[in-house]
Design a protein around this motif. Structure first.
Motif, PDB file in Angstrom:
ATOM      1  N   VAL A 150       0.858  -1.181   0.000  1.00  0.00           N
ATOM      2  CA  VAL A 150       0.000   0.000   0.000  1.00  0.00           C
ATOM      3  C   VAL A 150       0.894   1.230   0.000  1.00  0.00           C
ATOM      4  O   VAL A 150       1.671   1.436   0.934  1.00  0.00           O
ATOM      5  CB  VAL A 150      -0.945   0.018   1.219  1.00  0.00           C
ATOM      6  CG1 VAL A 150      -1.815   1.278   1.197  1.00  0.00           C
ATOM      7  CG2 VAL A 150      -1.827  -1.235   1.232  1.00  0.00           C
ATOM      8  N   VAL A 151       0.802   2.029  -1.047  1.00  0.00           N
ATOM      9  CA  VAL A 151       1.644   3.214  -1.199  1.00  0.00           C
ATOM     10  C   VAL A 151       0.757   4.458  -1.067  1.00  0.00           C
ATOM     11  O   VAL A 151      -0.103   4.703  -1.916  1.00  0.00           O
ATOM     12  CB  VAL A 151       2.358   3.213  -2.565  1.00  0.00           C
ATOM     13  CG1 VAL A 151       3.271   4.439  -2.685  1.00  0.00           C
ATOM     14  CG2 VAL A 151       3.151   1.922  -2.753  1.00  0.00           C
ATOM     15  N   LEU A 152       0.951   5.213   0.001  1.00  0.00           N
ATOM     16  CA  LEU A 152       0.156   6.405   0.269  1.00  0.00           C
ATOM     17  C   LEU A 152       0.906   7.661  -0.175  1.00  0.00           C
ATOM     18  O   LEU A 152       2.099   7.623  -0.454  1.00  0.00           O
ATOM     19  CB  LEU A 152      -0.186   6.484   1.754  1.00  0.00           C
ATOM     20  CG  LEU A 152      -0.968   5.289   2.308  1.00  0.00           C
ATOM     21  CD1 LEU A 152      -1.145   5.423   3.816  1.00  0.00           C
ATOM     22  CD2 LEU A 152      -2.319   5.145   1.620  1.00  0.00           C
ATOM     23  N   GLU A 153       0.166   8.771  -0.225  1.00  0.00           N
ATOM     24  CA  GLU A 153       0.717  10.056  -0.667  1.00  0.00           C
ATOM     25  C   GLU A 153       1.401   9.915  -2.024  1.00  0.00           C
ATOM     26  O   GLU A 153       2.454  10.504  -2.276  1.00  0.00           O
ATOM     27  CB  GLU A 153       1.680  10.618   0.380  1.00  0.00           C
ATOM     28  CG  GLU A 153       0.989  10.926   1.701  1.00  0.00           C
ATOM     29  CD  GLU A 153       1.921  11.531   2.728  1.00  0.00           C
ATOM     30  OE1 GLU A 153       1.834  12.752   2.951  1.00  0.00           O
ATOM     31  OE2 GLU A 153       2.737  10.777   3.307  1.00  0.00           O
ATOM     32  N   ALA A 154       0.783   9.126  -2.875  1.00  0.00           N
ATOM     33  CA  ALA A 154       1.280   8.912  -4.237  1.00  0.00           C
ATOM     34  C   ALA A 154       0.432   9.759  -5.178  1.00  0.00           C
ATOM     35  O   ALA A 154      -0.668   9.356  -5.571  1.00  0.00           O
ATOM     36  CB  ALA A 154       1.207   7.438  -4.604  1.00  0.00           C
ATOM     37  N   LYS A 155       0.897  10.935  -5.500  1.00  0.00           N
ATOM     38  CA  LYS A 155       0.167  11.813  -6.414  1.00  0.00           C
ATOM     39  C   LYS A 155       0.238  11.232  -7.824  1.00  0.00           C
ATOM     40  O   LYS A 155       1.314  10.943  -8.334  1.00  0.00           O
ATOM     41  CB  LYS A 155       0.767  13.219  -6.391  1.00  0.00           C
ATOM     42  CG  LYS A 155       0.875  13.828  -4.997  1.00  0.00           C
ATOM     43  CD  LYS A 155      -0.460  13.886  -4.283  1.00  0.00           C
ATOM     44  CE  LYS A 155      -0.326  14.477  -2.885  1.00  0.00           C
ATOM     45  NZ  LYS A 155      -1.595  14.412  -2.135  1.00  0.00           N
ATOM     46  N   LEU A 156      -0.922  11.075  -8.429  1.00  0.00           N
ATOM     47  CA  LEU A 156      -0.990  10.398  -9.723  1.00  0.00           C
ATOM     48  C   LEU A 156      -0.558  11.291 -10.870  1.00  0.00           C
ATOM     49  O   LEU A 156      -0.888  12.488 -10.913  1.00  0.00           O
ATOM     50  CB  LEU A 156      -2.408   9.901  -9.974  1.00  0.00           C
ATOM     51  CG  LEU A 156      -2.883   8.758  -9.071  1.00  0.00           C
ATOM     52  CD1 LEU A 156      -4.360   8.515  -9.289  1.00  0.00           C
ATOM     53  CD2 LEU A 156      -2.086   7.490  -9.337  1.00  0.00           C
ATOM     54  N   GLY A 157       0.177  10.682 -11.797  1.00  0.00           N
ATOM     55  CA  GLY A 157       0.526  11.341 -13.037  1.00  0.00           C
ATOM     56  C   GLY A 157      -0.166  10.642 -14.190  1.00  0.00           C
ATOM     57  O   GLY A 157      -1.332  10.277 -14.094  1.00  0.00           O
ATOM     58  N   ALA A 158       0.569  10.408 -15.250  1.00  0.00           N
ATOM     59  CA  ALA A 158      -0.024   9.804 -16.439  1.00  0.00           C
ATOM     60  C   ALA A 158      -0.296   8.319 -16.239  1.00  0.00           C
ATOM     61  O   ALA A 158       0.467   7.611 -15.580  1.00  0.00           O
ATOM     62  CB  ALA A 158       0.905  10.001 -17.629  1.00  0.00           C
ATOM     63  N   VAL A 159      -1.404   7.858 -16.806  1.00  0.00           N
ATOM     64  CA  VAL A 159      -1.724   6.436 -16.887  1.00  0.00           C
ATOM     65  C   VAL A 159      -1.739   6.088 -18.367  1.00  0.00           C
ATOM     66  O   VAL A 159      -2.521   6.648 -19.146  1.00  0.00           O
ATOM     67  CB  VAL A 159      -3.085   6.116 -16.238  1.00  0.00           C
ATOM     68  CG1 VAL A 159      -3.422   4.643 -16.422  1.00  0.00           C
ATOM     69  CG2 VAL A 159      -3.078   6.487 -14.766  1.00  0.00           C
ATOM     70  N   THR A 160      -0.886   5.170 -18.753  1.00  0.00           N
ATOM     71  CA  THR A 160      -0.762   4.837 -20.170  1.00  0.00           C
ATOM     72  C   THR A 160      -0.707   3.328 -20.352  1.00  0.00           C
ATOM     73  O   THR A 160      -0.647   2.571 -19.385  1.00  0.00           O
ATOM     74  CB  THR A 160       0.506   5.468 -20.771  1.00  0.00           C
ATOM     75  OG1 THR A 160       1.650   5.025 -20.023  1.00  0.00           O
ATOM     76  CG2 THR A 160       0.437   6.986 -20.733  1.00  0.00           C
ATOM     77  N   GLY A 161      -0.688   2.910 -21.594  1.00  0.00           N
ATOM     78  CA  GLY A 161      -0.541   1.497 -21.901  1.00  0.00           C
ATOM     79  C   GLY A 161      -1.839   0.736 -21.816  1.00  0.00           C
ATOM     80  O   GLY A 161      -2.906   1.278 -21.511  1.00  0.00           O
ATOM     81  N   GLU A 162      -1.698  -0.547 -22.111  1.00  0.00           N
ATOM     82  CA  GLU A 162      -2.866  -1.414 -22.077  1.00  0.00           C
ATOM     83  C   GLU A 162      -2.384  -2.855 -22.001  1.00  0.00           C
ATOM     84  O   GLU A 162      -2.222  -3.528 -23.002  1.00  0.00           O
ATOM     85  CB  GLU A 162      -3.726  -1.193 -23.331  1.00  0.00           C
ATOM     86  CG  GLU A 162      -4.980  -2.040 -23.355  1.00  0.00           C
ATOM     87  CD  GLU A 162      -5.853  -1.740 -24.567  1.00  0.00           C
ATOM     88  OE1 GLU A 162      -6.689  -2.593 -24.888  1.00  0.00           O
ATOM     89  OE2 GLU A 162      -5.685  -0.680 -25.169  1.00  0.00           O
ATOM     90  N   GLY A 163      -2.120  -3.299 -20.788  1.00  0.00           N
ATOM     91  CA  GLY A 163      -1.673  -4.670 -20.576  1.00  0.00           C
ATOM     92  C   GLY A 163      -0.290  -4.941 -21.135  1.00  0.00           C
ATOM     93  O   GLY A 163      -0.180  -5.682 -22.098  1.00  0.00           O
TER      94      GLY A 163
END
Length: 396
Positions: free
Chosen positions: A129-142
Motif C-alpha cells: 500500500v503506497v500512500l501520498e502517491a500523487k498520480l501522473g499519467a496512466v498509459t498502456g494497455e496490458g
C-alpha cells in the motif's frame, strides 16, 4: 522508486472500501498487488461514515436499492458477494456489530475496525500500500504504466477504485471519469446523490423559520416513496427521507411531502370541526405536528387564528392537502460538499458485470462509486464497494 513490469500483477488505484477489498481478494489468490492512493491514510471515507461507526451493509440488499442506467448491472456482483459474506469476514476478525432500523448494520466499536480488517487481509497477501502517491499519467494497455510522485508502476491489470466526486474534503476527484474517457468509455453525467435539498423565495423563508424541526414524513417523487425523518434547515430540507428522495429528484420538478402518512388529514379536520368548533385551526393541527410547524402551515393555508368551526370545508380540504400532499420544488441541492454518493459515473454498458472489466480493454477494471451504480442510504453503497471489489479481485 521504480518498478519493472514483473513486479506486480495488479495495480489498484484507490485505497478506499472497494480498492482495499479488491486488493485483498486478488492477493489471496496469489496475485502480486500494489495499491496507490494520494491520501495520507487508507479508508478515509470509511472512517467518517456512520458517525464513526460505519454503516457497512444492510440486511435487505437487493438490486432494487440501486440506481443505474442499467438496473440489472449490480445483480451478479451482489449475488456473488453479499451481506452474509461480508459478515463472515467480520466474524473471522472478531468485529462486533449491531443492527439498527431498516436493516442497517453498524460496528459496535469504530469504523477503524473495518479499515484495520481490510489492511490485515491485504497484509496477509503481501499487498503493498503506497500512500501520498500523487498520480501522473496512466498509459498502456496490458501492461499499464502508472506514473506517481512515488515512482512508476507497471502491471497487466489496472483497477480504478478512486470513487466519485462526493465529499471533496477527503480528496474526491473525477479521476475515474476522466480516465474512462481516455480509454474510450462513456460516462453517465455525474451528479450529487443522497444530498440535502435547497430552496429559495417564500419556501426558504418558511424553512428558515422552521429550522431544527424534525418530523416523520413520507416523501414522493413520481412512483418512488421514502418514509423516514424529514429535517428543516436554514438552507432547505435534510434528514433521511430527503437524502433518499434526492437521488431520484429531477431539477425543476416538485417533490410531494406527506407530513401525516398514517392519517386521513381531511377526515381528521372535519371530525375536529364537529367535536371542537371553537378550537383554533392551528391548535387542532398542533395536536398532530410540532407547534411551530402547525402554525406555519395553518398560516400558509390562510386559516391562522380562525376557529375551526368557522372554517369552510373547502378551506379545511386545502389545509389537508398541504399537510398530506405538499408540493415543494427544490432550487437545487447542497452539492458534492455534503453528498454521500455520486450518481452516474462510468457507463456500465462498457463494463462486464462478471468481472468489472472494460469490454474493450479486458485488463482495465472500474469498481465502487466510480461506476454508474449508486445505492440508497443505509449501508447499500458500502455493500456495492465490497461486492464490486470482490468480483474484480477474483477476476484480475
Amino acid at each position: 522508486m521504480s518498478h519493472s513490469s514483473s513486479a506486480f500483477d495488479v495495480i489498484v488505484i484507490g485505497a478506499g472500501a472497494a480498492g482495499l477489498m479488491c486488493a485483498a481478494v486478488a492477493a489471496g489468490r496469489g496475485k502480486r498487488v500494489v495499491v496507490l492512493d494520494h491520501n495520507d491514510q487508507p479508508g478515509r471515507k470509511i472512517l467518517i461514515s456512520g458517525g464513526g461507526k460505519c454503516n457497512f451493509t444492510n440486511r435487505t440488499v437487493t438490486p432494487a436499492q440501486y440506481l443505474s442506467a442499467n438496473p440489472h448491472y449490480a445483480t451478479s456482483a451482489l449475488k456473488r458477494f453479499g451481506p452474509a459474506d461480508f459478515l463472515d469476514l467480520m466474524k473471522r476478525h472478531r468485529i462486533a456489530w449491531h443492527e439498527r432500523e431498516h436493516g442497517q448494520l453498524f460496528c459496535d466499536n469504530s469504523a477503524a475496525d473495518i479499515v484495520a480488517m481490510l489492511l490485515s487481509e491485504c497484509g496477509a497477501g503481501g499487498v503493498e500500500v503506497v500512500l501520498e502517491a500523487k498520480l501522473g499519467a496512466v498509459t498502456g494497455e496490458g501492461p499499464f504504466q502508472v506514473a506517481t510522485s512515488r515512482g512508476g508502476y507497471c502491471a497487466p491489470a489496472l483497477v480504478i477504485a478512486t470513487g466519485g466526486l462526493s465529499v471533496p474534503k477527503i480528496g474526491a476527484t473525477g479521476f475515474a471519469h476522466t480516465l474512462a474517457g481516455r480509454y474510450g468509455l462513456s460516462v453517465v453525467p455525474p451528479r450529487p446523490g443522497l444530498v440535502p435539498l435547497t430552496f429559495t423565495g417564500a419556501d426558504l423563508d418558511l424553512m428558515r423559520d422552521l429550522a431544527g424541526i424534525a418530523v416523520p414524513a413520507e416523501l414522493r417523487f413520481g412512483k418512488t416513496r421514502f418514509r423516514e425523518a424529514l429535517l428543516f434547515t436554514h438552507r432547505g430540507l435534510s434528514g433521511p427521507a430527503v437524502l433518499q428522495i434526492s437521488s431520484y429528484w429531477l431539477t425543476g420538478q416538485p417533490i410531494m411531502v406527506n407530513l401525516l402518512p398514517d392519517l386521513d388529514a381531511n377526515a381528521r379536520l372535519l371530525e375536529r370541526k364537529a367535536a371542537r368548533p371553537n378550537a383554533q385551526v392551528e391548535t387542532v393541527v398542533g395536536e398532530l405536528l410540532p407547534a411551530r410547524l402547525a402554525r406555519a402551515l395553518t398560516e400558509r393555508a390562510g386559516l391562522l387564528g380562525r376557529p375551526i368551526g368557522q372554517s369552510t370545508n373547502a378551506a379545511l380540504a386545502g389545509l389537508a392537502r398541504l399537510l398530506s400532499e405538499w408540493p415543494l420544488v427544490p432550487a437545487g441541492s447542497e452539492g458534492y460538499r455534503t453528498a454521500e454518493v455520486t450518481l452516474g459515473g462510468v457507463d456500465t454498458a462498457g463494463l462486464s458485470s462478471k468481472t468489472m472489466a472494460a469490454k474493450s480493454h479486458p485488463g482495465l477494471h472500474f469498481i465502487g462509486e466510480a461506476v454508474d451504480v449508486a445505492g440508497w442510504l443505509g449501508g447499500y453503497n458500502f455493500q456495492w464497494a465490497w461486492s464490486s471489489g470482490w468480483v474484480a479481485g477474483m477476476s484480475v
